[in-house]
Scaffold this motif. Structure first.
Motif, PDB file in Angstrom:
ATOM      1  N   THR A   1       0.860  -1.181   0.000  1.00 29.63           N
ATOM      2  CA  THR A   1       0.000   0.000   0.000  1.00 29.63           C
ATOM      3  C   THR A   1       0.895   1.228   0.000  1.00 29.63           C
ATOM      4  N   TYR A   2       0.339   2.358  -0.385  1.00 32.13           N
ATOM      5  CA  TYR A   2       1.127   3.571  -0.562  1.00 32.13           C
ATOM      6  C   TYR A   2       0.306   4.777  -0.153  1.00 32.13           C
ATOM      7  N   ALA A   3       0.982   5.735   0.458  1.00 28.08           N
ATOM      8  CA  ALA A   3       0.335   6.998   0.801  1.00 28.08           C
ATOM      9  C   ALA A   3       1.346   8.126   0.710  1.00 28.08           C
ATOM     10  N   GLU A   4       0.890   9.267   0.269  1.00 29.57           N
ATOM     11  CA  GLU A   4       1.681  10.490   0.278  1.00 29.57           C
ATOM     12  C   GLU A   4       1.052  11.439   1.267  1.00 29.57           C
ATOM     13  N   PHE A   5       1.896  12.142   2.003  1.00 24.97           N
ATOM     14  CA  PHE A   5       1.381  13.120   2.958  1.00 24.97           C
ATOM     15  C   PHE A   5       2.084  14.447   2.749  1.00 24.97           C
ATOM     16  N   GLU A   6       1.451  15.488   3.204  1.00 23.76           N
ATOM     17  CA  GLU A   6       2.013  16.832   3.108  1.00 23.76           C
ATOM     18  C   GLU A   6       3.017  17.007   4.233  1.00 23.76           C
ATOM     19  N   GLY A   7       4.289  17.027   3.899  1.00 21.10           N
ATOM     20  CA  GLY A   7       5.307  17.194   4.925  1.00 21.10           C
ATOM     21  C   GLY A   7       6.639  16.639   4.492  1.00 21.10           C
ATOM     22  N   GLY A   8       7.553  16.575   5.467  1.00 23.04           N
ATOM     23  CA  GLY A   8       8.902  16.120   5.193  1.00 23.04           C
ATOM     24  C   GLY A   8       9.283  14.901   6.004  1.00 23.04           C
ATOM     25  N   HIS A   9      10.579  14.754   6.199  1.00 20.66           N
ATOM     26  CA  HIS A   9      11.140  13.585   6.879  1.00 20.66           C
ATOM     27  C   HIS A   9      11.510  13.989   8.301  1.00 20.66           C
ATOM     28  N   ASP A  10      10.502  14.143   9.134  1.00 19.93           N
ATOM     29  CA  ASP A  10      10.765  14.534  10.518  1.00 19.93           C
ATOM     30  C   ASP A  10       9.810  13.812  11.454  1.00 19.93           C
ATOM     31  N   ARG A  11      10.110  13.836  12.726  1.00 21.51           N
ATOM     32  CA  ARG A  11       9.330  13.067  13.696  1.00 21.51           C
ATOM     33  C   ARG A  11       7.883  13.534  13.818  1.00 21.51           C
ATOM     34  N   TYR A  12       7.627  14.783  13.524  1.00 25.04           N
ATOM     35  CA  TYR A  12       6.252  15.275  13.629  1.00 25.04           C
ATOM     36  C   TYR A  12       5.365  14.648  12.555  1.00 25.04           C
ATOM     37  N   CYS A  13       5.905  14.500  11.376  1.00 22.81           N
ATOM     38  CA  CYS A  13       5.150  13.830  10.315  1.00 22.81           C
ATOM     39  C   CYS A  13       5.038  12.339  10.614  1.00 22.81           C
ATOM     40  N   TRP A  14       6.108  11.745  11.092  1.00 26.64           N
ATOM     41  CA  TRP A  14       6.075  10.315  11.427  1.00 26.64           C
ATOM     42  C   TRP A  14       5.035  10.052  12.506  1.00 26.64           C
ATOM     43  N   ARG A  15       4.988  10.925  13.502  1.00 29.98           N
ATOM     44  CA  ARG A  15       4.036  10.760  14.601  1.00 29.98           C
ATOM     45  C   ARG A  15       2.608  10.707  14.072  1.00 29.98           C
ATOM     46  N   ASP A  16       2.306  11.586  13.139  1.00 29.60           N
ATOM     47  CA  ASP A  16       0.950  11.652  12.611  1.00 29.60           C
ATOM     48  C   ASP A  16       0.652  10.517  11.636  1.00 29.60           C
ATOM     49  N   GLU A  17       1.644  10.056  10.906  1.00 29.58           N
ATOM     50  CA  GLU A  17       1.411   9.075   9.849  1.00 29.58           C
ATOM     51  C   GLU A  17       1.629   7.630  10.278  1.00 29.58           C
ATOM     52  N   LEU A  18       2.271   7.397  11.408  1.00 34.64           N
ATOM     53  CA  LEU A  18       2.546   6.035  11.853  1.00 34.64           C
ATOM     54  C   LEU A  18       1.256   5.231  12.046  1.00 34.64           C
ATOM     55  N   ALA A  19       0.268   5.817  12.668  1.00 30.28           N
ATOM     56  CA  ALA A  19      -0.994   5.124  12.891  1.00 30.28           C
ATOM     57  C   ALA A  19      -1.656   4.735  11.563  1.00 30.28           C
ATOM     58  N   GLU A  20      -1.609   5.626  10.594  1.00 29.10           N
ATOM     59  CA  GLU A  20      -2.201   5.329   9.283  1.00 29.10           C
ATOM     60  C   GLU A  20      -1.495   4.143   8.628  1.00 29.10           C
ATOM     61  N   GLY A  21      -0.180   4.074   8.747  1.00 26.70           N
ATOM     62  CA  GLY A  21       0.571   2.960   8.189  1.00 26.70           C
ATOM     63  C   GLY A  21       0.233   1.644   8.857  1.00 26.70           C
TER      64      GLY A  21
END
Length: 54
Positions: free
Chosen positions: A28-48
């Motif tokens: 599966t694949y997803a693109e999110f608005e943001g970069g490679h930092d912990r704040y984006c990871w924090r928000d996107e980890l649950a979705e993954g």
């Protein structure tokens, strides 16, 4: 496998797109608005995790 890449991750977008093509329906694949930092990871980890185990 679940792949995510941010729109600001210019160095990772190309390789991630090629890996996505090779995986086909196996991933599966997803693109999110943001970069490679912990704040984006924090928000996107649950979705993954939901995409993998949901």
């Amino acid at each position: 496998m679940h792949l995510q890449v941010g729109t600001l991750e210019w160095a990772l977008r190309g390789p991630t797109a090629r890996l996505r093509e090779r995986l086909g329906e196996a991933g599966t694949y997803a693109e999110f608005e943001g970069g490679h930092d912990r704040y984006c990871w924090r928000d996107e980890l649950a979705e993954g995790l939901i995409a993998i185990y949901g």
